[in-house]
Design a protein around this motif. Structure first.
Motif, PDB file in Angstrom:
ATOM      1  N   LEU A  43       0.829  -1.374  -0.061  1.00  0.00           N
ATOM      2  CA  LEU A  43      -0.086  -0.010  -0.080  1.00  0.00           C
ATOM      3  C   LEU A  43       0.904   1.072  -0.031  1.00  0.00           C
ATOM      4  CD1 LEU A  43      -2.740   1.454  -0.113  1.00  0.00           C
ATOM      5  CD2 LEU A  43      -2.782   1.088   2.778  1.00  0.00           C
ATOM      6  N   TYR A  44       2.006   1.292   0.672  1.00  0.00           N
ATOM      7  CA  TYR A  44       2.693   2.359   0.767  1.00  0.00           C
ATOM      8  C   TYR A  44       3.480   2.627  -0.440  1.00  0.00           C
ATOM      9  CZ  TYR A  44       6.840   5.311   1.732  1.00  0.00           C
ATOM     10  OH  TYR A  44       7.846   6.276   1.960  1.00  0.00           O
ATOM     11  N   GLN A  45       3.714   1.556  -1.153  1.00  0.00           N
ATOM     12  CA  GLN A  45       4.469   1.860  -2.672  1.00  0.00           C
ATOM     13  C   GLN A  45       3.361   2.344  -3.885  1.00  0.00           C
ATOM     14  OE1 GLN A  45       7.742   1.886  -3.019  1.00  0.00           O
ATOM     15  NE2 GLN A  45       8.152   1.266  -0.954  1.00  0.00           N
ATOM     16  N   VAL A  46       2.152   1.899  -3.544  1.00  0.00           N
ATOM     17  CA  VAL A  46       1.219   2.305  -4.275  1.00  0.00           C
ATOM     18  C   VAL A  46       0.793   3.711  -4.273  1.00  0.00           C
ATOM     19  CG1 VAL A  46      -1.575   2.279  -5.003  1.00  0.00           C
ATOM     20  CG2 VAL A  46       0.262   0.031  -4.822  1.00  0.00           C
ATOM     21  N   VAL A  47       0.822   4.186  -2.704  1.00  0.00           N
ATOM     22  CA  VAL A  47       0.515   5.593  -2.527  1.00  0.00           C
ATOM     23  C   VAL A  47       1.553   6.562  -2.903  1.00  0.00           C
ATOM     24  CG1 VAL A  47       0.131   7.346  -0.816  1.00  0.00           C
ATOM     25  CG2 VAL A  47      -1.013   5.071  -0.713  1.00  0.00           C
ATOM     26  N   GLN A  48       2.857   5.789  -2.917  1.00  0.00           N
ATOM     27  CA  GLN A  48       4.053   6.862  -3.647  1.00  0.00           C
ATOM     28  C   GLN A  48       4.023   7.031  -4.902  1.00  0.00           C
ATOM     29  OE1 GLN A  48       6.749   8.102  -1.421  1.00  0.00           O
ATOM     30  NE2 GLN A  48       4.844   7.829  -0.174  1.00  0.00           N
ATOM     31  N   LEU A  49       3.670   5.805  -5.798  1.00  0.00           N
ATOM     32  CA  LEU A  49       3.253   5.875  -6.941  1.00  0.00           C
ATOM     33  C   LEU A  49       2.415   6.976  -7.626  1.00  0.00           C
ATOM     34  CD1 LEU A  49       3.735   2.274  -8.275  1.00  0.00           C
ATOM     35  CD2 LEU A  49       5.213   3.908  -9.090  1.00  0.00           C
ATOM     36  N   ILE A  50       1.293   6.970  -6.779  1.00  0.00           N
ATOM     37  CA  ILE A  50       0.274   7.987  -7.149  1.00  0.00           C
ATOM     38  C   ILE A  50       1.041   9.549  -6.666  1.00  0.00           C
ATOM     39  CG2 ILE A  50      -1.962   8.817  -6.320  1.00  0.00           C
ATOM     40  CD1 ILE A  50      -2.601   5.455  -5.844  1.00  0.00           C
ATOM     41  N   GLN A  51       1.242   9.475  -5.484  1.00  0.00           N
ATOM     42  CA  GLN A  51       1.790  10.815  -4.930  1.00  0.00           C
ATOM     43  C   GLN A  51       3.122  11.451  -5.544  1.00  0.00           C
ATOM     44  OE1 GLN A  51       1.380  10.372  -0.700  1.00  0.00           O
ATOM     45  NE2 GLN A  51      -0.619  10.882  -0.822  1.00  0.00           N
ATOM     46  N   LYS A  52       3.910  10.642  -5.784  1.00  0.00           N
ATOM     47  CA  LYS A  52       5.264  11.226  -6.321  1.00  0.00           C
ATOM     48  C   LYS A  52       5.608  10.687  -7.684  1.00  0.00           C
ATOM     49  CE  LYS A  52       7.394  11.467  -1.800  1.00  0.00           C
ATOM     50  NZ  LYS A  52       8.277  10.938  -0.803  1.00  0.00           N
ATOM     51  N   GLY A  53       5.103   9.659  -8.155  1.00  0.00           N
ATOM     52  CA  GLY A  53       5.217   9.091  -9.459  1.00  0.00           C
ATOM     53  C   GLY A  53       4.211   9.332 -10.558  1.00  0.00           C
ATOM     54  N   GLY A  54       3.221  10.094 -10.123  1.00  0.00           N
ATOM     55  CA  GLY A  54       2.403  10.628 -11.003  1.00  0.00           C
ATOM     56  C   GLY A  54       1.461   9.598 -11.587  1.00  0.00           C
ATOM     57  N   LEU A  55       1.352   8.304 -11.202  1.00  0.00           N
ATOM     58  CA  LEU A  55       0.582   7.183 -11.931  1.00  0.00           C
ATOM     59  C   LEU A  55      -0.739   7.496 -11.507  1.00  0.00           C
ATOM     60  CD1 LEU A  55       1.228   4.562 -13.648  1.00  0.00           C
ATOM     61  CD2 LEU A  55       1.039   3.354 -11.390  1.00  0.00           C
ATOM     62  N   PRO A  56      -1.706   7.556 -12.096  1.00  0.00           N
ATOM     63  CA  PRO A  56      -2.972   7.627 -12.011  1.00  0.00           C
ATOM     64  C   PRO A  56      -3.640   6.627 -11.046  1.00  0.00           C
ATOM     65  CG  PRO A  56      -2.714   7.691 -14.287  1.00  0.00           C
ATOM     66  CD  PRO A  56      -1.525   7.270 -13.637  1.00  0.00           C
ATOM     67  N   ILE A  57      -4.551   6.962 -10.116  1.00  0.00           N
ATOM     68  CA  ILE A  57      -4.953   6.023  -8.985  1.00  0.00           C
ATOM     69  C   ILE A  57      -5.450   4.783  -9.505  1.00  0.00           C
ATOM     70  CG2 ILE A  57      -7.221   7.219  -8.809  1.00  0.00           C
ATOM     71  CD1 ILE A  57      -6.892   7.020  -5.556  1.00  0.00           C
ATOM     72  N   GLU A  58      -6.411   4.905 -10.689  1.00  0.00           N
ATOM     73  CA  GLU A  58      -6.886   3.630 -11.008  1.00  0.00           C
ATOM     74  C   GLU A  58      -5.889   2.808 -11.606  1.00  0.00           C
ATOM     75  OE1 GLU A  58      -7.165   6.370 -14.397  1.00  0.00           O
ATOM     76  OE2 GLU A  58      -7.325   6.541 -12.306  1.00  0.00           O
ATOM     77  N   LYS A  59      -4.798   3.239 -12.026  1.00  0.00           N
ATOM     78  CA  LYS A  59      -3.793   2.331 -12.533  1.00  0.00           C
ATOM     79  C   LYS A  59      -2.887   1.895 -11.249  1.00  0.00           C
ATOM     80  CE  LYS A  59      -4.626   2.996 -16.975  1.00  0.00           C
ATOM     81  NZ  LYS A  59      -5.015   1.867 -17.614  1.00  0.00           N
ATOM     82  N   ALA A  60      -2.657   2.554 -10.403  1.00  0.00           N
ATOM     83  CA  ALA A  60      -1.661   2.230  -9.434  1.00  0.00           C
ATOM     84  C   ALA A  60      -2.258   1.061  -8.769  1.00  0.00           C
ATOM     85  CB  ALA A  60      -1.366   3.392  -8.472  1.00  0.00           C
ATOM     86  N   PHE A  61      -3.621   1.291  -8.086  1.00  0.00           N
ATOM     87  CA  PHE A  61      -4.318   0.305  -7.457  1.00  0.00           C
ATOM     88  C   PHE A  61      -4.438  -1.043  -8.121  1.00  0.00           C
ATOM     89  CE2 PHE A  61      -5.222   3.740  -4.348  1.00  0.00           C
ATOM     90  CZ  PHE A  61      -4.990   3.005  -3.187  1.00  0.00           C
ATOM     91  N   GLN A  62      -4.369  -1.090  -9.296  1.00  0.00           N
ATOM     92  CA  GLN A  62      -4.443  -2.361 -10.024  1.00  0.00           C
ATOM     93  C   GLN A  62      -3.217  -3.324  -9.762  1.00  0.00           C
ATOM     94  OE1 GLN A  62      -5.314  -0.522 -14.331  1.00  0.00           O
ATOM     95  NE2 GLN A  62      -4.937  -2.872 -14.434  1.00  0.00           N
ATOM     96  N   LEU A  63      -2.092  -2.620  -9.326  1.00  0.00           N
ATOM     97  CA  LEU A  63      -0.936  -3.470  -8.832  1.00  0.00           C
ATOM     98  C   LEU A  63      -1.157  -4.376  -7.691  1.00  0.00           C
ATOM     99  CD1 LEU A  63       1.747  -0.549  -9.545  1.00  0.00           C
ATOM    100  CD2 LEU A  63       1.298  -2.487 -10.854  1.00  0.00           C
ATOM    101  N   ILE A  64      -2.161  -3.951  -6.647  1.00  0.00           N
ATOM    102  CA  ILE A  64      -2.203  -4.549  -5.769  1.00  0.00           C
ATOM    103  C   ILE A  64      -3.714  -5.409  -5.435  1.00  0.00           C
ATOM    104  CG2 ILE A  64      -0.390  -3.775  -4.201  1.00  0.00           C
ATOM    105  CD1 ILE A  64      -2.582  -1.841  -2.733  1.00  0.00           C
ATOM    106  N   THR A  65      -4.508  -5.044  -6.614  1.00  0.00           N
ATOM    107  CA  THR A  65      -5.907  -5.658  -6.573  1.00  0.00           C
ATOM    108  C   THR A  65      -6.054  -6.699  -7.791  1.00  0.00           C
ATOM    109  OG1 THR A  65      -6.695  -3.620  -7.761  1.00  0.00           O
ATOM    110  CG2 THR A  65      -6.969  -3.735  -5.488  1.00  0.00           C
ATOM    111  N   SER A  66      -6.498  -6.163  -8.869  1.00  0.00           N
ATOM    112  CA  SER A  66      -6.911  -6.915 -10.016  1.00  0.00           C
ATOM    113  C   SER A  66      -5.822  -7.588 -10.481  1.00  0.00           C
ATOM    114  CB  SER A  66      -8.066  -6.038 -10.915  1.00  0.00           C
ATOM    115  OG  SER A  66      -6.952  -5.049 -11.428  1.00  0.00           O
ATOM    116  N   ASN A  67      -4.593  -7.204 -10.589  1.00  0.00           N
ATOM    117  CA  ASN A  67      -3.392  -7.758 -11.351  1.00  0.00           C
ATOM    118  C   ASN A  67      -2.966  -9.089 -10.603  1.00  0.00           C
ATOM    119  OD1 ASN A  67      -3.439  -5.567 -13.244  1.00  0.00           O
ATOM    120  ND2 ASN A  67      -1.587  -4.764 -12.833  1.00  0.00           N
ATOM    121  N   PRO A  68      -2.781  -9.034  -9.212  1.00  0.00           N
ATOM    122  CA  PRO A  68      -2.384 -10.207  -8.653  1.00  0.00           C
ATOM    123  C   PRO A  68      -3.536 -11.377  -8.342  1.00  0.00           C
ATOM    124  CG  PRO A  68      -2.177  -8.309  -7.092  1.00  0.00           C
ATOM    125  CD  PRO A  68      -2.707  -7.722  -8.398  1.00  0.00           C
TER     126      PRO A  68
END
Length: 123
Positions: A43-68
Motif C-alpha cells: 500500500l505504501y508503494q502504491v501511494v508513493q506511485l500516485i503521489q510522487k510518481g504521477g501514476l493515475p490512482i486507478e492504474k496504481a491500485f491495479q498493482l495490488i488488486t486486480s493484477n495479482p
C-alpha cells in the motif's frame, strides 16, 4: 521503471513477505538478528506511485488488486462485482486507509481495526 521500459501494466504486480522473517544487519552487512517484515509496504508503494510518481490512482491500485488476482487465478478477488468476495477498502483524500471490508464484514472503521484475529463468514 518497468512501465518506462514498456512492460504492460496488466503484467505487473506487487507482492510482499509481510510478517516473514528478515535479517537485521549492521552497517558492515553482518547479520545481527531478525525482524518481522512490515505488512503495509504494498500500500505504501502504491501511494508513493500516485503521489510522487504521477501514476493515475486507478492504474496504481491495479498493482495490488486486480493484477495479482488475475495472475493467481483468483476469480472472486481483485474487483467489486456480483459474485465476488466483497473485499473493499476506503481511503480519504490523502490516500490514508480508513475502512476495510473483507467478505462483506467490516474489519476497520475510521482508521481503527475493529476485528482482530480470524473471523467466520456465515453463508
Amino acid at each position: 521503471m518497468a512501465l518506462e521500459n514498456g512492460a504492460p501494466l496488466e503484467n505487473i504486480t506487487f507482492s510482499t513477505d509481510g510478517h516473514a522473517g528478515l535479517r537485521k544487519t549492521n552497517e558492515n552487512g553482518g547479520i545481527i538478528g531478525a525482524k518481522v517484515a512490515p505488512i503495509d509496504q504494498n500500500l505504501y508503494q502504491v501511494v508513493q506511485l500516485i503521489q510522487k510518481g504521477g501514476l493515475p490512482i486507478e492504474k496504481a491500485f491495479q498493482l495490488i488488486t486486480s493484477n495479482p488476482a488475475k495472475n493467481l487465478g483468483l476469480q472472486q478477488k481483485g474487483k467489486i462485482a456480483v459474485g465476488c468476495d466483497a473485499d473493499f477498502c476506503v481511503f480519504n483524500t490523502d490516500l490514508e486507509l480508513t475502512n476495510v471490508f473483507a467478505m462483506g464484514k467490516q474489519l476497520m472503521q475510521n482508521k481503527q481495526i475493529i476485528v482482530k484475529g480470524t473471523f467466520e463468514i456465515s453463508s
